[in-house]
Every structure is written in C-alpha cells, then in structure tokens.
Design an enzyme around this catalytic site. Structure first.
Site, PDB file in Angstrom:
ATOM      1  N   LYS A 220       0.863  -1.185   0.000  1.00  0.00           N
ATOM      2  CA  LYS A 220       0.000   0.000   0.000  1.00  0.00           C
ATOM      3  C   LYS A 220       0.895   1.228   0.000  1.00  0.00           C
ATOM      4  O   LYS A 220       1.544   1.550   0.987  1.00  0.00           O
ATOM      5  CB  LYS A 220      -0.921   0.049   1.224  1.00  0.00           C
TER       6      LYS A 220
ATOM      7  N   GLY B 119       6.161   4.093   9.554  1.00  0.00           N
ATOM      8  CA  GLY B 119       5.417   5.343   9.632  1.00  0.00           C
ATOM      9  C   GLY B 119       5.441   5.884  11.047  1.00  0.00           C
ATOM     10  O   GLY B 119       6.397   5.653  11.802  1.00  0.00           O
ATOM     11  N   SER B 120       4.384   6.578  11.398  1.00  0.00           N
ATOM     12  CA  SER B 120       4.378   7.273  12.687  1.00  0.00           C
ATOM     13  C   SER B 120       4.056   6.313  13.839  1.00  0.00           C
ATOM     14  O   SER B 120       3.469   5.246  13.638  1.00  0.00           O
ATOM     15  CB  SER B 120       3.338   8.390  12.649  1.00  0.00           C
TER      16      SER B 120
ATOM     17  N   GLY C  93       1.434   3.133  14.039  1.00  0.00           N
ATOM     18  CA  GLY C  93       2.027   1.847  14.417  1.00  0.00           C
ATOM     19  C   GLY C  93       1.307   1.231  15.607  1.00  0.00           C
ATOM     20  O   GLY C  93       1.030   0.023  15.639  1.00  0.00           O
TER      21      GLY C  93
ATOM     22  N   GLU D  80       8.370  -0.067  12.022  1.00  0.00           N
ATOM     23  CA  GLU D  80       9.517   0.854  11.955  1.00  0.00           C
ATOM     24  C   GLU D  80       8.953   2.258  12.124  1.00  0.00           C
ATOM     25  O   GLU D  80       8.282   2.775  11.225  1.00  0.00           O
ATOM     26  CB  GLU D  80      10.210   0.749  10.592  1.00  0.00           C
TER      27      GLU D  80
ATOM     28  N   CYS E 124      13.748   9.219   9.246  1.00  0.00           N
ATOM     29  CA  CYS E 124      13.513   8.717  10.606  1.00  0.00           C
ATOM     30  C   CYS E 124      14.775   8.675  11.461  1.00  0.00           C
ATOM     31  O   CYS E 124      14.709   8.895  12.658  1.00  0.00           O
ATOM     32  CB  CYS E 124      12.884   7.335  10.534  1.00  0.00           C
TER      33      CYS E 124
ATOM     34  N   GLU F  88       9.673  14.031  18.024  1.00  0.00           N
ATOM     35  CA  GLU F  88      10.175  14.000  16.648  1.00  0.00           C
ATOM     36  C   GLU F  88       9.558  15.175  15.897  1.00  0.00           C
ATOM     37  O   GLU F  88       8.333  15.286  15.804  1.00  0.00           O
ATOM     38  CB  GLU F  88       9.778  12.687  15.981  1.00  0.00           C
TER      39      GLU F  88
HETATM   40  P1  NAD Z   1       1.798   7.765   8.911  1.00  0.00           P
HETATM   41  O1  NAD Z   1       1.799   6.832  10.067  1.00  0.00           O
HETATM   42  O2  NAD Z   1       0.841   8.871   8.903  1.00  0.00           O
HETATM   43  O3  NAD Z   1       1.535   6.964   7.551  1.00  0.00           O
HETATM   44  C1  NAD Z   1       2.363   5.909   7.128  1.00  0.00           C
HETATM   45  C2  NAD Z   1       1.579   5.013   6.183  1.00  0.00           C
HETATM   46  O4  NAD Z   1       0.525   4.383   6.898  1.00  0.00           O
HETATM   47  C3  NAD Z   1       0.920   5.748   5.024  1.00  0.00           C
HETATM   48  O5  NAD Z   1       0.970   4.912   3.880  1.00  0.00           O
HETATM   49  C4  NAD Z   1      -0.520   5.899   5.503  1.00  0.00           C
HETATM   50  O6  NAD Z   1      -1.440   6.022   4.432  1.00  0.00           O
HETATM   51  C5  NAD Z   1      -0.719   4.600   6.242  1.00  0.00           C
HETATM   52  N1  NAD Z   1      -1.748   4.594   7.272  1.00  0.00           N
HETATM   53  C6  NAD Z   1      -2.190   5.616   8.023  1.00  0.00           C
HETATM   54  N2  NAD Z   1      -3.118   5.180   8.913  1.00  0.00           N
HETATM   55  C7  NAD Z   1      -3.233   3.842   8.721  1.00  0.00           C
HETATM   56  C8  NAD Z   1      -3.978   2.816   9.355  1.00  0.00           C
HETATM   57  N3  NAD Z   1      -4.841   3.061  10.358  1.00  0.00           N
HETATM   58  N4  NAD Z   1      -3.830   1.544   8.929  1.00  0.00           N
HETATM   59  C9  NAD Z   1      -2.964   1.254   7.937  1.00  0.00           C
HETATM   60  N5  NAD Z   1      -2.224   2.189   7.281  1.00  0.00           N
HETATM   61  C10 NAD Z   1      -2.352   3.463   7.688  1.00  0.00           C
HETATM   62  O7  NAD Z   1       3.307   8.285   8.787  1.00  0.00           O
HETATM   63  P2  NAD Z   1       3.897   9.370   7.755  1.00  0.00           P
HETATM   64  O8  NAD Z   1       3.563  10.726   8.239  1.00  0.00           O
HETATM   65  O9  NAD Z   1       3.547   8.999   6.367  1.00  0.00           O
HETATM   66  O10 NAD Z   1       5.470   9.101   7.925  1.00  0.00           O
HETATM   67  C11 NAD Z   1       6.271   9.812   8.803  1.00  0.00           C
HETATM   68  C12 NAD Z   1       6.658   8.936   9.983  1.00  0.00           C
HETATM   69  O11 NAD Z   1       7.294   7.753   9.532  1.00  0.00           O
HETATM   70  C13 NAD Z   1       7.667   9.606  10.894  1.00  0.00           C
HETATM   71  O12 NAD Z   1       7.297   9.402  12.229  1.00  0.00           O
HETATM   72  C14 NAD Z   1       8.957   8.860  10.596  1.00  0.00           C
HETATM   73  O13 NAD Z   1       9.899   8.867  11.620  1.00  0.00           O
HETATM   74  C15 NAD Z   1       8.466   7.501  10.299  1.00  0.00           C
HETATM   75  N6  NAD Z   1       9.452   6.746   9.534  1.00  0.00           N
HETATM   76  C16 NAD Z   1      10.098   5.692  10.144  1.00  0.00           C
HETATM   77  C17 NAD Z   1      11.072   4.980   9.462  1.00  0.00           C
HETATM   78  C18 NAD Z   1      11.798   3.813  10.098  1.00  0.00           C
HETATM   79  O14 NAD Z   1      12.370   3.018   9.380  1.00  0.00           O
HETATM   80  N7  NAD Z   1      11.802   3.680  11.407  1.00  0.00           N
HETATM   81  C19 NAD Z   1      11.397   5.347   8.157  1.00  0.00           C
HETATM   82  C20 NAD Z   1      10.738   6.426   7.575  1.00  0.00           C
HETATM   83  C21 NAD Z   1       9.748   7.112   8.273  1.00  0.00           C
END
Ligand code: NAD
Length: 489
Positions: free
Chosen positions: A184, A236-237, A241, A258, A292, A391
């Site tokens: 996705k 993601g966030s 997570g 992650e 990240c 963050e």
């Molecule tokens: P986000 O959590 O808003 O979204 C990430 C993904 O999850 C997107 O594809 C989004 O559409 C999807 N999503 C959102 N809600 C969902 C749900 N309920 N169920 C399933 N999927 C859902 O994060 P973001 O703003 O896109 O990314 C930024 C964050 O990602 C920052 O906190 C950053 O630190 C983190 N990040 C971590 C790593 C790592 O490897 N640790 C790498 C890159 C980014």
C-alpha cells in the site's frame, strides 16, 4: 510538466498492479500530487477503494495458497530477485526525479540515497540463495527437520518520505522468504512501488506475488484488519504503528513496526570537531529532517558546547536552501503546508521554552512559493523540553550540553524513542563502550551508515522487529519442527 529521464509509463501513472495485470481503480477516484517546491499540481493518480483492496488481498492469497511462489527453492526465488534488481537499477534516475518531484527531496540527496534500495534487493537475492530454509537436529526417536516457511500474505505499508528505499527493504525480504505481498503506497508518493511492479512484470514474476495499490488511511486500515493478511510490515508514525499493533492483536498477525526517532549524536570530550562534524552534519537534517534516523539532537560536553554550536551553525548556514531540482541545493522544502506549520509550531515552542535560537526560525527563506522552513539550530537545549523530546520531522536540530559520560547516556536515553544514534571520539573503543549503553537499534561510531546486511530497527516507541540482514528475512518466516522417527540421513 517535468520531463522524465526514463519513460514514466501510462500504466504506472494510471493503474494498479493486481494479480500480474495493470488494472483501473474501481471507483475512478484520483489524488492530485502537489509539488512541495512550487505548490503547483503536477499529476494525478488513482486511489484505491475497499473493492481494490479486496482484489489485491485476494490475488496475494491465491498466489500464496495455490501458486508456485512459496514452493520455489530459495535459489529459484533468488533468480527472480536478481532479474528484478537489474530492471530496477535501470530506473534509478527516474526514481530519483520522482523522489524530488513527489515529496521535494533534493536531487543530490536522492541520487545519493536511492542506491540503498538496490543494495537491499541484491542482499536479499543473494541471501535467498544461501539461507538454510531447513536443517536437521537429532532427537530421542530420530531427528527433527526444522523448517523456516514463509508466513503467508504480507501487507507492506510505507510512508511518503523515503518510499522507494523503504518498500525495497520490505518487498525484497518478503519475496525472498516466499511470501506474497500487497504493497500500500502512500498517496503523497504513489509511483515508486508501481515502478517496482513494472519491473516485476518485466521479469515475469508469477501473478499475485506482488500487488501494488495506492490508498489512504481507511484502506490501509482495511488491509491491516483483513483475516487474509498474515503479516504486516509497517513504516510510519508511532500513532499509526500503535493502532496497527492493536488491530493485529486479536488474530496475532505478525507485525514489524519501523516508527519515528529522536536520535542523539554524542560528541565526546576528545573529539576532533572538524572531522566529527564533517561526518555527522549530513545526517542531522537530511531531506529537511524528514528521515527517521536523522541525528536531531547533538550532545556536546558542556566545556565544548559553545565551540560545537558555532562550528555546527557555520556549516549549516552555508547549505543552500532552495529548489530541490537544483544539484547544489542541500535543503529543500518540507512536504506540505501541514508539515511546514507543524515544524514552525515546534520552533515557536523551542523559543518559548527558553532554548537559544542560533540559526533559522519560522521564516520561509524568502521564497514566495514552496513549503520552505529555514534550517534551524537551537543551543543550550534542556532534555525535558518539547524540542528535545518529540520528533519534529523538519530541519531543526537541538544542541544539548552534558556534564559527564553518565549524564550523556542519561540524556541520550531520555526520550520515548530509540531508533538511531552516533558517537564521536578519537578513541573508537571508548565510543563503542558508550554505544553499548544507548537504547537504540542503530548506532554509528564516527559516522552514520546503512547496510543491507545489517539489521535496522528501533527500541522503545521506535518500533518492533528489524528490517535488513538475516533478521529482516526471518521477520517473514515461521518456524516449523517436524519430528521424524528415523535418524537424519
Ligand atoms: P503515517 O503513520 O501517517 O503513515 C504511514 C503510512 O501508513 C501511510 O501509507 C498511511 O497512508 C498509512 N496509514 C495511516 N493510517 C493507517 C492505518 N490506520 N492503517 C494502515 N495504514 C495506515 O506516517 P507518515 O507521516 O507517512 O510518515 C512519517 C513517519 O514515519 C515519521 O514518524 C517517521 O519517523 C516515520 N518513519 C520511520 C522509518 C523507520 O524506518 N523507522 C522510516 C521512515 C519514516
């Protein structure tokens, strides 16, 4: 309209990849991509609805339950992955341009970091060839065959900031293990995974092994909640997570998370400052801090704090803020207005909580258009302030003084996160001893590095599980012990 160095095919622009075919979205809904540098719309892409999600899951389920992929040998899967890698390699310049256009990554940064995606495919292709998917162990009655079997259908969910390197980690490991996948993509950065799908089509990956859709949160949630999905790998966030972990718990779906970070770079008192800062600075606010593992807290011995502040601020003040398509730009825009306003809010909070603003602030660098935030450096930051704890995901770095090694360890560990960190010293074993006391999954000595053969992931709120290395493959495997009544032969 941007001219792309390699063809951006109409399939990638306008369809999803499900069951080995390029398909139109069910609803016809589209998402408009806005350039972070110009605020102008430049493309629109289809968005999946619940029907598209179901189709993608069903295709992956069929391919796992009755297709050839999970039954192939590691060497056979490796052959596909190697050919896939070569197809992707040819598209790296296109992927770099797209990283810049979709989310505003400076092109020089994009060209520098993108090959990590290729090394991830190369690593898992070669690991699939050599990995022991089965071994035999003696037992009282005979022997046990210990098998490592693919976990099933994996949902791979990526954020917008570094979509290609992140989905590469996930797709390469999952396919090497024998899983089938639904990727996705985030709406902000939809094209990267579809380009990998185009490569999969070119090498004849069996239908349903790799399915790619672009979708928002609700459809992401649908994917996570599906009983036909056995494994979720999410980047993601923290908030998302945690939601995913809760959604997975009823059926105990396997989960890798992650998440975010607030990583500390610790300068020891014996550090050679020019060489330490030369190694560290590119990782303090890479891609405007939207990475990240950015080293967003610099811990300096109190006696050298002011020296560190002036040396670091001087380097940052010379970085060009501007159009990410220009090769000498080091800091581009942030993703969008929401992200810009969030970052500015943190800067205002840093000021109001008493940190010393050394560089930058809430200005936009004088640009009429584009979501620019000036690179910002705070000094004399205390560990309990918001800018030292949360963050920011923007070009904002905090410099914190510490008294002695124990104090440095305490400050470094005093956030809810534990993703990355780095330690700088003339004595690498002294730095290593300190690294062993840091609660983080990824720590560099005198620099910051990523390597496909080494696990990456976080302690505490930064996540669960690891990607990369053999640990990254094991995340897509279940272990089965079959007890045989005969000696191993
Ligand atoms: P986000 O959590 O808003 O979204 C990430 C993904 O999850 C997107 O594809 C989004 O559409 C999807 N999503 C959102 N809600 C969902 C749900 N309920 N169920 C399933 N999927 C859902 O994060 P973001 O703003 O896109 O990314 C930024 C964050 O990602 C920052 O906190 C950053 O630190 C983190 N990040 C971590 C790593 C790592 O490897 N640790 C790498 C890159 C980014």
């Amino acid at each position: 309209m941007t001219e792309y160095s390699t063809a951006l095919s109409s399939n990638v622009r306008s369809r999803f990849f499900i069951n080995g075919e390029w398909v139109l979205s069910h609803s016809g809904a589209r998402h408009v991509l806005i350039s972070p540098a110009t605020e102008e719309p430049f493309m629109s892409v289809p968005l999946a609805d619940s029907v598209d999600v179901e189709r993608a899951i069903a295709a992956a389920r069929r391919a796992f339950d009755s297709g050839p992929w999970p039954k192939l040998s590691g060497a056979e899967r490796s052959g596909y992955l190697k050919r896939l890698t070569e197809e992707i390699r040819q598209r790296l310049p296109l992927l770099a341009q797209l990283w810049t256009d979709q989310v505003g990554a400076p092109i020089t940064f994009a060209n520098g970091l993108l090959p990590t995606g290729i090394t991830r495919f190369e690593f898992f292709a070669s690991l699939a060839e050599t990995f022991e998917f089965e071994d035999a162990r003696p037992t009282r009655r005979g022997h046990a065959r210990v098998r490592r079997e693919p976990v099933g259908v994996a949902a791979l969910i990526a954020p917008w900031n570094a979509t290609f390197p992140i989905v590469s980690h996930k797709i390469a490991a999952a396919l090497a293990a024998g899983c089938t996948v639904v990727v996705k993509s985030p709406p902000e950065s939809p094209l990267d995974a579809l380009i990998i799908a185009e490569c999969a089509a070119a090498v004849g990956l069996p239908p349903g092994v790799l399915n790619v859709i672009t979708a928002g949160r609700d459809e992401g949630a649908q994917l996570v909640q599906s009983r036909d999905v056995d494994k979720i790998s999410f980047t993601g966030s923290v908030a998302t997570g945690q939601w995913i972990a809760r959604a997975a718990v009823d059926r105990l779906a396997r989960v890798t998370l992650e998440l975010g970070g607030k990583s500390a770079a610790i300068l020891l008192d014996d550090v050679d400052l020019p060489s330490a800062l030369a190694a560290l600075t590119p990782f303090t606010m890479p891609f405007s801090g939207q990475i990240c593992f950015a080293q967003t807290r610099i811990l300096a011995p109190r006696a050298r704090h002011d020296e560190v502040v002036s040396a670091y601020a001087e380097i940052i003040s010379k970085l060009k803020l501007g159009d990410p398509r220009e090769t000498d730009t080091r800091i581009g825009p942030v993703l969008n207005a929401v992200q810009r306003d969030r970052v500015r809010g943190y800067i205002e909070q840093g000021i109001s909580e008493g940190a010393q603003l050394v560089l930058g602030g809430t200005g936009n660098g004088g640009f009429g258009k584009g979501y620019f935030v000036e690179p910002t450096v705070f000094a004399h930051v205390t560990p309990d302030t918001t800018i030292a704890q949360q963050e920011i995901f923007g070009p904002v770095v905090s410099i914190l003084p510490y008294d002695d090694i124990d104090d440095a360890v305490r400050i470094a560990n005093d956030t809810p996160y534990g993703l990355s960190g780095s330690v700088y010293s003339s004595d690498v074993e002294r730095a290593y001893a300190l690294a062993c006391r840091i609660q983080a999954g990824h720590i560099g000595i005198n620099g910051v590095e990523l390597a496909a053969n080494v696990p990456f992931g976080g302690y505490k709120l930064s996540g669960v599980g690891r990607e990369g290395g053999r640990e990254g493959l094991e995340a897509y495997l279940e272990t089965k012990a079959v007890f045989m009544p005969t000696a191993a032969g």
